[in-house]
Motif scaffolding. Structure first.
Motif, PDB file in Angstrom:
ATOM      1  N   ASN A   3       0.692  -1.451   0.262  1.00  0.00           N
ATOM      2  CA  ASN A   3      -0.370  -0.375  -0.125  1.00  0.00           C
ATOM      3  C   ASN A   3       1.023   1.132  -0.210  1.00  0.00           C
ATOM      4  OD1 ASN A   3      -2.603  -1.577   0.442  1.00  0.00           O
ATOM      5  ND2 ASN A   3      -2.435  -1.516   2.085  1.00  0.00           N
ATOM      6  N   ILE A   4       1.655   0.678   0.218  1.00  0.00           N
ATOM      7  CA  ILE A   4       3.041   2.270   0.413  1.00  0.00           C
ATOM      8  C   ILE A   4       3.142   2.947  -0.991  1.00  0.00           C
ATOM      9  CG2 ILE A   4       5.227   3.298   0.969  1.00  0.00           C
ATOM     10  CD1 ILE A   4       5.316   0.911   3.071  1.00  0.00           C
ATOM     11  N   ASN A   5       2.970   3.662  -1.450  1.00  0.00           N
ATOM     12  CA  ASN A   5       2.697   4.293  -2.896  1.00  0.00           C
ATOM     13  C   ASN A   5       4.305   4.460  -3.300  1.00  0.00           C
ATOM     14  OD1 ASN A   5       4.430   6.721  -2.180  1.00  0.00           O
ATOM     15  ND2 ASN A   5       1.926   7.604  -2.263  1.00  0.00           N
ATOM     16  N   GLU A   6       4.979   5.013  -4.308  1.00  0.00           N
ATOM     17  CA  GLU A   6       5.934   4.646  -5.354  1.00  0.00           C
ATOM     18  C   GLU A   6       6.866   6.081  -4.802  1.00  0.00           C
ATOM     19  OE1 GLU A   6       8.054   5.350 -10.127  1.00  0.00           O
ATOM     20  OE2 GLU A   6       5.617   5.586  -9.585  1.00  0.00           O
ATOM     21  N   ASP A   7       6.252   7.118  -4.901  1.00  0.00           N
ATOM     22  CA  ASP A   7       7.306   8.579  -3.857  1.00  0.00           C
ATOM     23  C   ASP A   7       7.308   8.185  -2.447  1.00  0.00           C
ATOM     24  OD1 ASP A   7       6.535   9.754  -6.416  1.00  0.00           O
ATOM     25  OD2 ASP A   7       5.196  10.741  -5.455  1.00  0.00           O
ATOM     26  N   ILE A   8       6.653   7.296  -1.944  1.00  0.00           N
ATOM     27  CA  ILE A   8       7.325   7.115  -0.889  1.00  0.00           C
ATOM     28  C   ILE A   8       8.234   6.097  -0.297  1.00  0.00           C
ATOM     29  CG2 ILE A   8       6.760   6.170   1.870  1.00  0.00           C
ATOM     30  CD1 ILE A   8       4.063   7.373   0.915  1.00  0.00           C
ATOM     31  N   TRP A   9       7.904   5.053  -1.294  1.00  0.00           N
ATOM     32  CA  TRP A   9       9.624   4.035  -1.714  1.00  0.00           C
ATOM     33  C   TRP A   9      10.350   4.872  -1.824  1.00  0.00           C
ATOM     34  CZ3 TRP A   9      10.367  -0.342   0.526  1.00  0.00           C
ATOM     35  CH2 TRP A   9       8.698  -1.342   1.034  1.00  0.00           C
ATOM     36  N   ILE A  10      10.767   5.385  -2.948  1.00  0.00           N
ATOM     37  CA  ILE A  10      11.615   6.042  -3.661  1.00  0.00           C
ATOM     38  C   ILE A  10      12.376   6.575  -2.737  1.00  0.00           C
ATOM     39  CG2 ILE A  10      12.512   8.347  -5.278  1.00  0.00           C
ATOM     40  CD1 ILE A  10      11.888   5.260  -6.405  1.00  0.00           C
ATOM     41  N   ASN A  11      11.806   7.606  -1.785  1.00  0.00           N
ATOM     42  CA  ASN A  11      12.068   8.330  -0.546  1.00  0.00           C
ATOM     43  C   ASN A  11      12.911   7.857   0.815  1.00  0.00           C
ATOM     44  OD1 ASN A  11      12.541  11.214   0.733  1.00  0.00           O
ATOM     45  ND2 ASN A  11      11.294  10.080   1.854  1.00  0.00           N
ATOM     46  N   ILE A  12      11.907   6.337   0.721  1.00  0.00           N
ATOM     47  CA  ILE A  12      12.648   5.471   1.712  1.00  0.00           C
ATOM     48  C   ILE A  12      14.679   4.998   1.575  1.00  0.00           C
ATOM     49  CG2 ILE A  12      11.993   3.123   2.681  1.00  0.00           C
ATOM     50  CD1 ILE A  12       9.481   3.770   2.360  1.00  0.00           C
ATOM     51  N   LEU A  13      14.536   4.488   0.414  1.00  0.00           N
ATOM     52  CA  LEU A  13      15.249   4.187  -0.701  1.00  0.00           C
ATOM     53  C   LEU A  13      16.417   4.640  -0.475  1.00  0.00           C
ATOM     54  CD1 LEU A  13      13.695   2.162  -3.493  1.00  0.00           C
ATOM     55  CD2 LEU A  13      14.585   0.889  -1.873  1.00  0.00           C
ATOM     56  N   SER A  30       6.720  -5.596  -7.961  1.00  0.00           N
ATOM     57  CA  SER A  30       6.637  -3.625  -7.538  1.00  0.00           C
ATOM     58  C   SER A  30       7.388  -3.050  -6.763  1.00  0.00           C
ATOM     59  CB  SER A  30       5.178  -3.335  -7.201  1.00  0.00           C
ATOM     60  OG  SER A  30       4.788  -4.135  -5.583  1.00  0.00           O
ATOM     61  N   ILE A  31       8.522  -3.979  -5.582  1.00  0.00           N
ATOM     62  CA  ILE A  31       8.910  -2.871  -4.863  1.00  0.00           C
ATOM     63  C   ILE A  31      10.631  -3.537  -5.457  1.00  0.00           C
ATOM     64  CG2 ILE A  31      10.504  -3.479  -2.899  1.00  0.00           C
ATOM     65  CD1 ILE A  31       7.897  -4.549  -1.577  1.00  0.00           C
ATOM     66  N   TYR A  32      10.612  -4.650  -5.906  1.00  0.00           N
ATOM     67  CA  TYR A  32      11.667  -4.365  -6.958  1.00  0.00           C
ATOM     68  C   TYR A  32      12.485  -3.573  -8.062  1.00  0.00           C
ATOM     69  CZ  TYR A  32      15.358  -6.929 -10.243  1.00  0.00           C
ATOM     70  OH  TYR A  32      15.933  -7.073 -11.366  1.00  0.00           O
ATOM     71  N   CYS A  33      10.702  -3.656  -8.951  1.00  0.00           N
ATOM     72  CA  CYS A  33      10.397  -2.058  -9.668  1.00  0.00           C
ATOM     73  C   CYS A  33      11.148  -0.897  -8.729  1.00  0.00           C
ATOM     74  CB  CYS A  33       9.629  -2.278  -9.986  1.00  0.00           C
ATOM     75  SG  CYS A  33       9.205  -3.363 -11.101  1.00  0.00           S
ATOM     76  N   TYR A  34      10.898  -0.661  -7.334  1.00  0.00           N
ATOM     77  CA  TYR A  34      11.494   1.055  -6.892  1.00  0.00           C
ATOM     78  C   TYR A  34      12.662   1.036  -6.562  1.00  0.00           C
ATOM     79  CZ  TYR A  34       6.263   0.658  -6.351  1.00  0.00           C
ATOM     80  OH  TYR A  34       5.285   0.987  -6.720  1.00  0.00           O
ATOM     81  N   VAL A  35      13.121  -0.283  -6.971  1.00  0.00           N
ATOM     82  CA  VAL A  35      14.662  -0.603  -6.447  1.00  0.00           C
ATOM     83  C   VAL A  35      15.251  -0.265  -7.506  1.00  0.00           C
ATOM     84  CG1 VAL A  35      16.298  -1.886  -5.601  1.00  0.00           C
ATOM     85  CG2 VAL A  35      14.174  -2.128  -4.653  1.00  0.00           C
ATOM     86  N   LYS A  36      15.050  -0.437  -8.689  1.00  0.00           N
ATOM     87  CA  LYS A  36      15.331  -0.250  -9.921  1.00  0.00           C
ATOM     88  C   LYS A  36      15.386   1.312 -10.125  1.00  0.00           C
ATOM     89  CE  LYS A  36      13.726  -2.993 -11.864  1.00  0.00           C
ATOM     90  NZ  LYS A  36      12.870  -5.289 -13.781  1.00  0.00           N
ATOM     91  N   TYR A  37      14.390   1.472  -9.925  1.00  0.00           N
ATOM     92  CA  TYR A  37      14.676   2.947 -10.483  1.00  0.00           C
ATOM     93  C   TYR A  37      15.442   3.906  -9.638  1.00  0.00           C
ATOM     94  CZ  TYR A  37      12.184   7.841 -11.147  1.00  0.00           C
ATOM     95  OH  TYR A  37      12.852   8.882 -11.533  1.00  0.00           O
ATOM     96  N   HIS A  38      15.953   3.486  -8.249  1.00  0.00           N
ATOM     97  CA  HIS A  38      16.114   4.079  -7.500  1.00  0.00           C
ATOM     98  C   HIS A  38      17.822   3.358  -8.127  1.00  0.00           C
ATOM     99  CE1 HIS A  38      18.513   5.674  -4.187  1.00  0.00           C
ATOM    100  NE2 HIS A  38      19.099   3.762  -3.883  1.00  0.00           N
ATOM    101  N   TRP A  39      18.210   3.078  -8.417  1.00  0.00           N
ATOM    102  CA  TRP A  39      20.269   2.831  -9.142  1.00  0.00           C
ATOM    103  C   TRP A  39      20.130   3.365  -9.830  1.00  0.00           C
ATOM    104  CZ3 TRP A  39      19.263  -3.479  -7.995  1.00  0.00           C
ATOM    105  CH2 TRP A  39      19.705  -3.677  -6.611  1.00  0.00           C
ATOM    106  N   LYS A  40      18.825   3.590 -10.957  1.00  0.00           N
ATOM    107  CA  LYS A  40      19.359   4.172 -12.043  1.00  0.00           C
ATOM    108  C   LYS A  40      20.190   5.389 -12.160  1.00  0.00           C
ATOM    109  CE  LYS A  40      17.076   1.387 -15.663  1.00  0.00           C
ATOM    110  NZ  LYS A  40      15.424   0.882 -15.798  1.00  0.00           N
TER     111      LYS A  40
END
Length: 407
Positions: A3-13, A30-40
């Motif tokens: 339930n955590i949205n994308e913006d919050i995940w990116i900020n947490i990472l 879905s979380i893996y997609c956020y992590v990959k976006y963060h890494w890039k």
């Protein structure tokens, strides 16, 4: 977690270490997609030994992780590293990496092979901090280096110094061991082959002999910091003898010790603008002489002092500093001896002058709500905010020069 949205995940990472990011990448797609976006989009990365070993064992995760941030990262820290753990990294390119902080395992048998591998992996560095068993061989391959910090590199071979410092155009250099376990000998003077050098941090015993005078004669040199045990008095006397009027700032961290000899040398530095003493001692007579005999002093920092005169005599001593703009007494316990502080305690010559004064009283025992209203004066500003200085070690001296002046 879903339930955590994308913006919050990116900020947490952004706040999680790489190990946690690698773990999260295995939770859901879905979380893996956020992590990959963060890494890039990563510009700064810290990789621990555990991270290195995990990536070495997991080829797919290495491809995903390094493939994500290798082309964007600008600053990289590697801890507990080895040649074997880095060999697979040769398949990646690091086109934007400019700063590397690397702590290699000690391996004298393959020391120069490790250095060579680092030059091949990260060829475009402008800043390198290295803790390894390197001899210095291959360091000169980093042609764009401007800052080189060699920390605890106990196997350095001074025969490599002529090549390193004769070819690299360094602005900053650190050669630091924190003690006498390494003596670089007379060839350390080859550092002065680097005519672009502006700053040096080193152990005091390496500065003996001809090194310090030649260092001060470099055309752009402006800052010397040295960890000290026994030679601070001797080195300051050399500075006072050769270039006293070029000194604009002095910082002593647990190294002044109310020394009469150092006091005499400081009084020759009549262009001094800034004096800092931290965790140190100075007696009233020395403080009076410094305030009276240094006409251009603009900043006086007396931080965490072991002993200072009580506030009323202290203000009187400082009254002769006509150019003083900053008086920083942070973490020196004054309030315990004089809980009340108001304008009646200040001499007129400290207040009624052409240069406004900022008085820093962070962590002194005074109460801001009582002091600030009681010290309301057009020529005085009272601050309880901390002043952050670069206190990089115990027991060191830092000297800043005016490089344009050769007086």
């Amino acid at each position: 977690m879903e339930n955590i949205n994308e913006d919050i995940w990116i900020n947490i990472l952004r706040f999680l270490p790489l190990s946690d990011q690698l773990s999260l990448a295995q939770v859901t797609e879905s979380i893996y997609c956020y992590v990959k976006y963060h890494w890039k989009h990563l510009k700064s990365v810290t990789v621990t030994r555990d991270d290195l070993e995990f990536l070495d064992r997991n080829e797919q995760k290495m491809q995903e992780c390094l493939g994500g941030w290798s082309r964007s990262v600008q600053w990289l820290k590697l801890s507990g590293c080895s040649r074997d753990l880095l060999r697979k990294w040769t398949t990646f390119s690091f086109p934007h990496l400019r700063s590397l902080d690397c702590h290699m395992d000690y391996n004298p048998e393959k020391d120069d092979e490790e250095t060579l591998l680092l030059t091949e992996l990260f060829p475009l560095l402008t800043s390198l901090t290295l803790n390894s068993s390197t001899t210095g061989c291959h360091l000169s391959r980093w042609k764009q280096l401007k800052e080189l910090n060699l920390i605890w590199c106990e196997y350095l071979d001074t025969d490599t110094f002529a090549d390193i410092f004769g070819s690299l155009k360094l602005a900053k250099l650190t050669l630091l061991y924190y003690g006498y376990n390494v003596n670089l000998g007379e060839k350390v003077v080859d550092v002065t082959r680097c005519s672009t050098l502006e700053e040096l941090t080193i152990d005091d015993h390496h500065l003996l002999g001809a090194f310090l005078p030649r260092l001060m004669d470099l055309p752009h040199f402006r800052r010397l910091a040295f960890y000290t045990r026994d030679y601070s008095e001797h080195l300051l006397a050399l500075v006072a003898r050769h270039h006293p009027l070029r000194v604009r700032s002095l910082l002593f961290n647990d190294s002044f010790w109310s020394s009469d000899r150092i006091e005499r040398d400081i009084l020759l530095m009549t262009n001094l603008r800034r004096l800092v003493l931290q965790d140190d001692d100075i007696d009233s007579q020395q403080l009076h002489a410094i305030c009276k005999m240094l006409p251009h002093l603009e900043e006086l920092h007396l931080l965490q002092m072991r002993e200072l005169p009580p506030p009323p005599p202290l203000w009187n001593l400082l009254g002769s500093c006509s150019e003083l703009r900053i008086l920083n007494l942070s973490s020196s316990k004054l309030g315990g001896r004089a809980q009340k502080l108001d304008l009646s305690h200040f001499p007129n010559d400290l207040l009624n002058r052409r240069t406004p004064l900022t008085l820093h009283l962070h962590n002194t025992g005074f109460i801001p709500e009582k002091v600030v209203p009681a010290m309301n004066h057009g020529n005085l500003e009272v601050s309880f905010e901390p002043v952050h200085l670069n206190i990089w070690s115990s027991r060191f001296v830092e000297i800043e020069f005016n490089p344009e002046s050769k007086l």
